[in-house]
Design a protein around this motif. Structure first.
Motif, PDB file in Angstrom:
ATOM      1  N   PRO A   1       0.711  20.062   7.645  1.00 20.34           N
ATOM      2  CA  PRO A   1       1.075  19.070   6.630  1.00 20.34           C
ATOM      3  C   PRO A   1       2.170  18.106   7.069  1.00 20.34           C
ATOM      4  CG  PRO A   1       0.865  21.246   5.649  1.00 20.34           C
ATOM      5  CD  PRO A   1       0.802  21.442   7.139  1.00 20.34           C
ATOM      6  N   VAL A   2       3.008  18.526   8.001  1.00 21.14           N
ATOM      7  CA  VAL A   2       4.083  17.659   8.479  1.00 21.14           C
ATOM      8  C   VAL A   2       3.531  16.362   9.077  1.00 21.14           C
ATOM      9  CG1 VAL A   2       5.958  17.475  10.168  1.00 21.14           C
ATOM     10  CG2 VAL A   2       5.674  19.575   8.848  1.00 21.14           C
ATOM     11  N   LEU A   3       2.295  16.402   9.554  1.00 22.82           N
ATOM     12  CA  LEU A   3       1.698  15.251  10.220  1.00 22.82           C
ATOM     13  C   LEU A   3       1.081  14.244   9.251  1.00 22.82           C
ATOM     14  CD1 LEU A   3      -0.073  17.036  13.223  1.00 22.82           C
ATOM     15  CD2 LEU A   3       2.148  15.842  13.226  1.00 22.82           C
ATOM     16  N   LEU A   4       1.014  14.588   7.981  1.00 18.18           N
ATOM     17  CA  LEU A   4       0.347  13.704   7.021  1.00 18.18           C
ATOM     18  C   LEU A   4       1.173  12.453   6.750  1.00 18.18           C
ATOM     19  CD1 LEU A   4      -0.958  16.355   4.465  1.00 18.18           C
ATOM     20  CD2 LEU A   4      -2.376  14.869   5.906  1.00 18.18           C
ATOM     21  N   GLY A   5       0.506  11.300   6.874  1.00 18.15           N
ATOM     22  CA  GLY A   5       1.123  10.031   6.521  1.00 18.15           C
ATOM     23  C   GLY A   5       0.437   9.433   5.306  1.00 18.15           C
ATOM     24  N   ALA A   6       0.864   8.253   4.934  1.00 21.16           N
ATOM     25  CA  ALA A   6       0.206   7.563   3.823  1.00 21.16           C
ATOM     26  C   ALA A   6      -1.271   7.369   4.167  1.00 21.16           C
ATOM     27  CB  ALA A   6       0.862   6.213   3.584  1.00 21.16           C
ATOM     28  N   PRO A   7      -2.198   7.732   3.265  1.00 22.10           N
ATOM     29  CA  PRO A   7      -3.623   7.587   3.576  1.00 22.10           C
ATOM     30  C   PRO A   7      -4.012   6.153   3.916  1.00 22.10           C
ATOM     31  CG  PRO A   7      -3.324   8.957   1.625  1.00 22.10           C
ATOM     32  CD  PRO A   7      -1.978   8.369   1.958  1.00 22.10           C
ATOM     33  N   THR A   8      -3.355   5.198   3.274  1.00 21.59           N
ATOM     34  CA  THR A   8      -3.566   3.783   3.558  1.00 21.59           C
ATOM     35  C   THR A   8      -2.201   3.192   3.896  1.00 21.59           C
ATOM     36  OG1 THR A   8      -5.384   3.754   1.953  1.00 21.59           O
ATOM     37  CG2 THR A   8      -4.548   1.624   2.676  1.00 21.59           C
ATOM     38  N   PRO A   9      -1.774   3.303   5.143  1.00 24.20           N
ATOM     39  CA  PRO A   9      -0.387   2.956   5.478  1.00 24.20           C
ATOM     40  C   PRO A   9      -0.082   1.466   5.518  1.00 24.20           C
ATOM     41  CG  PRO A   9      -1.571   3.660   7.439  1.00 24.20           C
ATOM     42  CD  PRO A   9      -2.493   3.895   6.284  1.00 24.20           C
ATOM     43  N   LYS A  10      -1.122   0.623   5.656  1.00 22.35           N
ATOM     44  CA  LYS A  10      -0.885  -0.814   5.773  1.00 22.35           C
ATOM     45  C   LYS A  10      -1.804  -1.588   4.820  1.00 22.35           C
ATOM     46  CE  LYS A  10       0.616  -0.527  10.592  1.00 22.35           C
ATOM     47  NZ  LYS A  10       0.370  -0.972  11.990  1.00 22.35           N
ATOM     48  N   PRO A  11      -1.610  -1.406   3.516  1.00 20.41           N
ATOM     49  CA  PRO A  11      -2.463  -2.129   2.561  1.00 20.41           C
ATOM     50  C   PRO A  11      -2.200  -3.625   2.617  1.00 20.41           C
ATOM     51  CG  PRO A  11      -0.609  -1.116   1.426  1.00 20.41           C
ATOM     52  CD  PRO A  11      -0.550  -0.634   2.847  1.00 20.41           C
ATOM     53  N   GLY A  12      -3.245  -4.390   2.353  1.00 12.86           N
ATOM     54  CA  GLY A  12      -3.058  -5.836   2.276  1.00 12.86           C
ATOM     55  C   GLY A  12      -2.295  -6.235   1.034  1.00 12.86           C
ATOM     56  N   LYS A  13      -2.644  -5.622  -0.089  1.00 13.90           N
ATOM     57  CA  LYS A  13      -1.986  -5.888  -1.370  1.00 13.90           C
ATOM     58  C   LYS A  13      -1.668  -4.560  -2.039  1.00 13.90           C
ATOM     59  CE  LYS A  13      -5.381  -8.533  -3.108  1.00 13.90           C
ATOM     60  NZ  LYS A  13      -6.238  -8.754  -1.944  1.00 13.90           N
ATOM     61  N   VAL A  14      -0.564  -4.558  -2.787  1.00 15.86           N
ATOM     62  CA  VAL A  14      -0.231  -3.405  -3.624  1.00 15.86           C
ATOM     63  C   VAL A  14       0.011  -3.939  -5.028  1.00 15.86           C
ATOM     64  CG1 VAL A  14       1.251  -1.402  -3.975  1.00 15.86           C
ATOM     65  CG2 VAL A  14       0.846  -2.253  -1.650  1.00 15.86           C
ATOM     66  N   ILE A  15      -0.947  -3.725  -5.891  1.00 13.54           N
ATOM     67  CA  ILE A  15      -0.909  -4.216  -7.268  1.00 13.54           C
ATOM     68  C   ILE A  15      -0.489  -3.069  -8.174  1.00 13.54           C
ATOM     69  CG2 ILE A  15      -2.284  -5.206  -9.144  1.00 13.54           C
ATOM     70  CD1 ILE A  15      -4.182  -6.295  -6.935  1.00 13.54           C
ATOM     71  N   ALA A  16       0.410  -3.357  -9.107  1.00 15.36           N
ATOM     72  CA  ALA A  16       0.898  -2.305 -10.006  1.00 15.36           C
ATOM     73  C   ALA A  16       0.770  -2.750 -11.457  1.00 15.36           C
ATOM     74  CB  ALA A  16       2.359  -1.967  -9.686  1.00 15.36           C
ATOM     75  N   LEU A  17       0.252  -1.865 -12.291  1.00 18.35           N
ATOM     76  CA  LEU A  17       0.122  -2.157 -13.716  1.00 18.35           C
ATOM     77  C   LEU A  17       1.332  -1.646 -14.483  1.00 18.35           C
ATOM     78  CD1 LEU A  17      -2.897  -2.548 -12.823  1.00 18.35           C
ATOM     79  CD2 LEU A  17      -3.491  -1.783 -15.126  1.00 18.35           C
ATOM     80  N   ALA A  18       1.776  -2.424 -15.442  1.00 20.36           N
ATOM     81  CA  ALA A  18       2.859  -2.013 -16.334  1.00 20.36           C
ATOM     82  C   ALA A  18       2.280  -1.589 -17.677  1.00 20.36           C
ATOM     83  CB  ALA A  18       3.837  -3.168 -16.538  1.00 20.36           C
ATOM     84  N   LEU A  19       2.924  -0.622 -18.301  1.00 18.33           N
ATOM     85  CA  LEU A  19       2.585  -0.245 -19.681  1.00 18.33           C
ATOM     86  C   LEU A  19       1.107   0.064 -19.870  1.00 18.33           C
ATOM     87  CD1 LEU A  19       4.734  -2.900 -21.601  1.00 18.33           C
ATOM     88  CD2 LEU A  19       5.402  -0.606 -20.891  1.00 18.33           C
ATOM     89  N   ASN A  20       0.577   0.936 -19.016  1.00 23.90           N
ATOM     90  CA  ASN A  20      -0.834   1.299 -19.162  1.00 23.90           C
ATOM     91  C   ASN A  20      -1.027   2.637 -19.855  1.00 23.90           C
ATOM     92  OD1 ASN A  20      -3.577   0.703 -18.931  1.00 23.90           O
ATOM     93  ND2 ASN A  20      -3.756   1.848 -17.017  1.00 23.90           N
ATOM     94  N   TYR A  21       0.059   3.259 -20.298  1.00 22.49           N
ATOM     95  CA  TYR A  21      -0.019   4.438 -21.162  1.00 22.49           C
ATOM     96  C   TYR A  21       0.734   4.120 -22.448  1.00 22.49           C
ATOM     97  CZ  TYR A  21      -1.402   7.465 -17.185  1.00 22.49           C
ATOM     98  OH  TYR A  21      -2.041   8.050 -16.109  1.00 22.49           O
ATOM     99  N   ARG A  22       0.155   4.483 -23.564  1.00 19.78           N
ATOM    100  CA  ARG A  22       0.784   4.213 -24.853  1.00 19.78           C
ATOM    101  C   ARG A  22       2.189   4.831 -24.911  1.00 19.78           C
ATOM    102  NH1 ARG A  22      -1.272   2.569 -29.699  1.00 19.78           N
ATOM    103  NH2 ARG A  22      -3.345   2.575 -28.739  1.00 19.78           N
ATOM    104  N   SER A  23       2.320   6.051 -24.358  1.00 16.77           N
ATOM    105  CA  SER A  23       3.610   6.742 -24.434  1.00 16.77           C
ATOM    106  C   SER A  23       4.706   5.974 -23.695  1.00 16.77           C
ATOM    107  CB  SER A  23       3.490   8.154 -23.856  1.00 16.77           C
ATOM    108  OG  SER A  23       3.072   8.108 -22.500  1.00 16.77           O
ATOM    109  N   HIS A  24       4.368   5.332 -22.583  1.00 13.38           N
ATOM    110  CA  HIS A  24       5.370   4.580 -21.840  1.00 13.38           C
ATOM    111  C   HIS A  24       5.715   3.279 -22.556  1.00 13.38           C
ATOM    112  CE1 HIS A  24       7.840   3.253 -18.621  1.00 13.38           C
ATOM    113  NE2 HIS A  24       6.996   2.360 -18.135  1.00 13.38           N
ATOM    114  N   ALA A  25       4.715   2.631 -23.141  1.00 17.36           N
ATOM    115  CA  ALA A  25       4.995   1.424 -23.915  1.00 17.36           C
ATOM    116  C   ALA A  25       5.919   1.742 -25.085  1.00 17.36           C
ATOM    117  CB  ALA A  25       3.688   0.810 -24.417  1.00 17.36           C
ATOM    118  N   GLU A  26       5.656   2.855 -25.762  1.00 22.60           N
ATOM    119  CA  GLU A  26       6.457   3.225 -26.923  1.00 22.60           C
ATOM    120  C   GLU A  26       7.883   3.572 -26.533  1.00 22.60           C
ATOM    121  OE1 GLU A  26       4.051   6.307 -28.574  1.00 22.60           O
ATOM    122  OE2 GLU A  26       2.810   4.923 -29.760  1.00 22.60           O
ATOM    123  N   GLU A  27       8.068   4.330 -25.438  1.00 26.70           N
ATOM    124  CA  GLU A  27       9.428   4.701 -25.050  1.00 26.70           C
ATOM    125  C   GLU A  27      10.205   3.491 -24.531  1.00 26.70           C
ATOM    126  OE1 GLU A  27       9.368   7.663 -21.967  1.00 26.70           O
ATOM    127  OE2 GLU A  27       8.733   6.263 -20.406  1.00 26.70           O
TER     128      GLU A  27
END
Length: 283
Positions: free
Chosen positions: A62-88
């Protein structure tokens, strides 16, 4: 299939054994882990996995494991996609996806240290299910959405809350893009290998204590909705990462607040994919 970056080489994981893709394919596929994120190669990868004699293969370290996709072209992130996080967060439930980005240089492996920047004391955890795009596509329909996904992995959207909300302009993307603020792994698992691709379980622990738990069936915007919506605006490419949003329980919303400190560990677990475990280290 369970795919991995083992020592910087594309690999197929068979139980606790490692099949090197370049060697097994007699050079037809290169050693770069990028081949794992391209659906054009998945038929051959499956053939290699089916033909392998796992008992003759080396045991995974396991020590040898790296990021499965170490050099992505884009990294897109969604905000507030769970009701519980939007509410808090004190936000209204969104009626369409809210998107930010993480810079690709933030991506690191499942057991790499998370480096806490000097002088920053509001570093937060955000466990996320991460999709890996496997096909160049645009204007994807919801019915076709899963067909463009190469696999699913665990992720952490580590965030500097002090920078994120610092006046005069909120810096969401910069606050989430320090080096090592995007641990991913340990494996890239194809959707057909998941118990239920539309009901993926996710747990986050800080120092062994559970702080987040959710299932993707709780998404405000399902995976098909995300892919269809995103691909209206941008062309998705093999290897692009989509962080699908975090659930309730983040550190800034707790009383008292729970921000990461030197020596603390953050674990993200998805059954069938495994766990990341990252130690926080002050710079």
């Amino acid at each position: 299939m369970q795919l991995a970056n083992v020592g910087g080489r594309a690999s197929i994981i068979l139980g606790d054994r490692v099949l090197d893709v370049h060697t097994a394919s007699a050079g037809e596929l290169g050693p770069d882990p990028a081949v794992l994120s391209d659906l054009a190669h998945h038929q051959l990868l499956q053939q290699l996995a089916d033909a392998a004699d796992s008992e003759t293969l080396p045991v995974l370290d396991p020590v040898l494991l790296g990021a499965p996709t170490p050099k992505p072209g884009k990294v897109i992130a969604l905000a507030l996609n769970y009701r519980s996080h939007a509410e808090e967060s004190g936000k209204a439930i969104p009626d369409e996806p809210h998107v930010m980005v993480k810079f690709p240089s933030s991506i690191c492996g499942p057991y790499n240290n998370v480096i806490l920047p000097e002088g920053r004391n509001m570093i937060d955890y955000e466990a996320e299910i991460v999709l890996v795009v496997g096909k160049r596509c645009t204007a994807v329909s919801e019915a076709e959405a899963w067909d463009v996904i190469a696999g699913v992995t665990c992720g952490q959207d580590i965030s500097d809350r002090g920078e994120q909300f610092r006046p005069p302009i909120k810096q969401f993307s910069m606050a989430k893009s320090y080096d090592t603020f995007g641990p991913t792994g340990p494996f890239l698992v194809t959707p057909d290998d998941l118990a239920d691709r539309d009901d993926i379980e996710m747990t986050c622990r800080v120092n062994g204590e559970q702080v987040q738990y959710a299932r993707s069936s709780d998404f405000i915007f399902s995976v098909p909705t995300q892919i269809a919506w995103l691909s209206r605006f941008v062309t998705l490419e093999p290897g692009d990462l989509i962080f699908t949003g975090t659930t309730g329980g983040v550190g800034e919303s707790r009383t008292p607040e729970l921000f990461l400190q030197d020596g603390w560990t953050v674990e993200t677990e998805i059954p069938g994919i495994g766990s990341t475990r990252n130690t926080c280290v002050s710079k």
